[in-house]
Design a protein around this motif. Structure first.
Motif, short mmCIF file in Angstrom:
data_model
loop_
_atom_site.label_atom_id
_atom_site.label_comp_id
_atom_site.label_asym_id
_atom_site.label_seq_id
_atom_site.Cartn_x
_atom_site.Cartn_y
_atom_site.Cartn_z
N SER A 114 0.82 -1.22 0.00
CA SER A 114 0.00 0.00 0.00
C SER A 114 0.85 1.27 0.00
CB SER A 114 -0.92 0.02 1.24
OG SER A 114 -0.17 0.25 2.42
N PHE A 116 4.12 4.00 -0.80
CA PHE A 116 5.10 4.48 -1.80
C PHE A 116 6.46 4.60 -1.12
CE2 PHE A 116 1.07 6.22 -3.57
CZ PHE A 116 1.10 5.57 -4.79
N ARG A 158 -1.18 4.16 -1.55
CA ARG A 158 -2.15 3.94 -2.63
C ARG A 158 -3.55 3.90 -2.06
NH1 ARG A 158 -0.78 -1.51 -4.71
NH2 ARG A 158 -2.24 -1.08 -6.38
N GLY A 159 -3.69 3.40 -0.85
CA GLY A 159 -4.99 3.30 -0.20
C GLY A 159 -4.82 2.61 1.14
N LEU A 194 -6.36 -4.12 -0.38
CA LEU A 194 -6.51 -2.71 -0.74
C LEU A 194 -7.87 -2.61 -1.41
CD1 LEU A 194 -2.97 -2.02 -2.15
CD2 LEU A 194 -4.18 -0.44 -0.62
N ASP A 196 -9.64 -0.17 -2.48
CA ASP A 196 -9.73 0.74 -3.63
C ASP A 196 -9.32 0.08 -4.94
OD1 ASP A 196 -10.65 2.89 -2.16
OD2 ASP A 196 -8.62 3.55 -1.64
N TYR A 197 -8.48 -0.96 -4.87
CA TYR A 197 -7.96 -1.62 -6.08
C TYR A 197 -8.45 -3.06 -6.20
CZ TYR A 197 -4.87 2.37 -5.98
OH TYR A 197 -4.40 3.65 -5.97
#
Ligand code: ADP
Length: 253
Positions: A114, A116, A158-159, A194, A196-197
């Protein structure tokens, strides 16, 4: 998995589908999340999930010592899962053991996709998951709280990662495995994702499921993660609404 209740209960589930703790097969235990409760951490969260009481704290990105552990192209994510001696019915010996080392790794692997991490080369991000009271499912509750604490620390992500368990008692799949089901049930599966994905970041299983049951169990866990995800976002919103209210209160006087 725990070996601390000596006798198995007569049955874990009734003919009408009522579980030993009174829940329906697809019913989760109550979940409450609070954000930003530790002044001295960069980010923090507290979760109550059934009888679980867990604190998550995040520090970083910060300099990594010893330096040779640093990675030139990304931050190193470190997680420490710890159970307090008073978190279990029989006093747990303080300090790390095989299980806590495994769960630290499991939580790190669930969270890593998740983040970066490449934005912070040469640094570390430290995540502490402190179990104050345990009631089965501490790995998923800890992962859920830790992801919120990472967001609270402002770590680019990312989420949010949301997590839940599904178990099998006889032929019945049960959502959010309770203590007795964890100990005496036939299988349990922990899933992190995750939302969102629609991307699963960790999947673990104990016991056996048919391919059909596995598919159904993953579906149940993913649906539950969507609900958890809403609670995580709501908890983060609450923190900022509180700040806004405080500022508004100050300026109106
Ligand atoms: P999870 O907490 O993720 O379900 P386990 O399946 O290993 O992980 O543990 C299930 C439950 O068993 C824990 O939530 C805790 O309540 C209990 N437990 C685990 N380890 C111990 C221990 N050393 N002493 C007492 N109870 C324990």
């Amino acid at each position: 998995m725990s070996i601390f209740i000596e006798k198995p209960p007569e049955k874990l589930i009734d003919e009408d589908g009522t579980r030993i703790d009174g829940r329906k097969p697809d019913e989760m235990r109550p979940v409450r999340i609070e954000v930003g409760i530790l002044e001295n951490a960069d980010g923090s969260a507290y979760i109550e999930w059934g009888g679980n009481r867990i604190l998550a704290a995040v520090y970083g990105p910060r300099e990594l010592h010893p330096k040779h552990l640093a990675q030139p192209d990304k931050a190193v994510l470190r997680c420490r899962y710890n159970m307090a001696p008073f978190s279990t019915s029989t006093r747990k010996k303080p300090g790390p053991d095989r299980r806590s080392i495994e769960l630290s790794k499991v939580i790190r692997e669930a969270l890593e996709p998740s983040l970066f991490l490449h934005e912070f080369p040469g640094t570390t991000i430290d995540v502490f998951v402190e179990v104050l009271r345990s009631d089965a499912g501490t790995r998923v509750a800890g992962t859920t709280a830790a992801s919120v604490a990472l967001a609270d620390a402002g770590i680019p992500m990312r989420g949010l990662v949301s997590a839940c368990t599904v178990g099998r008692v006889g032929d019945v799949l049960v959502l959010d495995v309770g203590h007795e089901e964890d100990q005496w049930g036939d299988a349990d599966l922990a899933l992190s994702m995750l939302v969102d994905y629609n991307e699963i970041t960790l999947l673990q299983m104990d016991g056996t499921l048919t391919p059909q049951q596995l598919k159904q169990a993953i579906g149940m866990a993913m649906d539950a993660c969507k609900k958890i995800h809403e609670l995580q976002k709501q908890a983060i919103r609450e923190k900022y609404l509180k700040i806004v209210r405080e500022i508004a209160g100050e300026t109106s006087t």
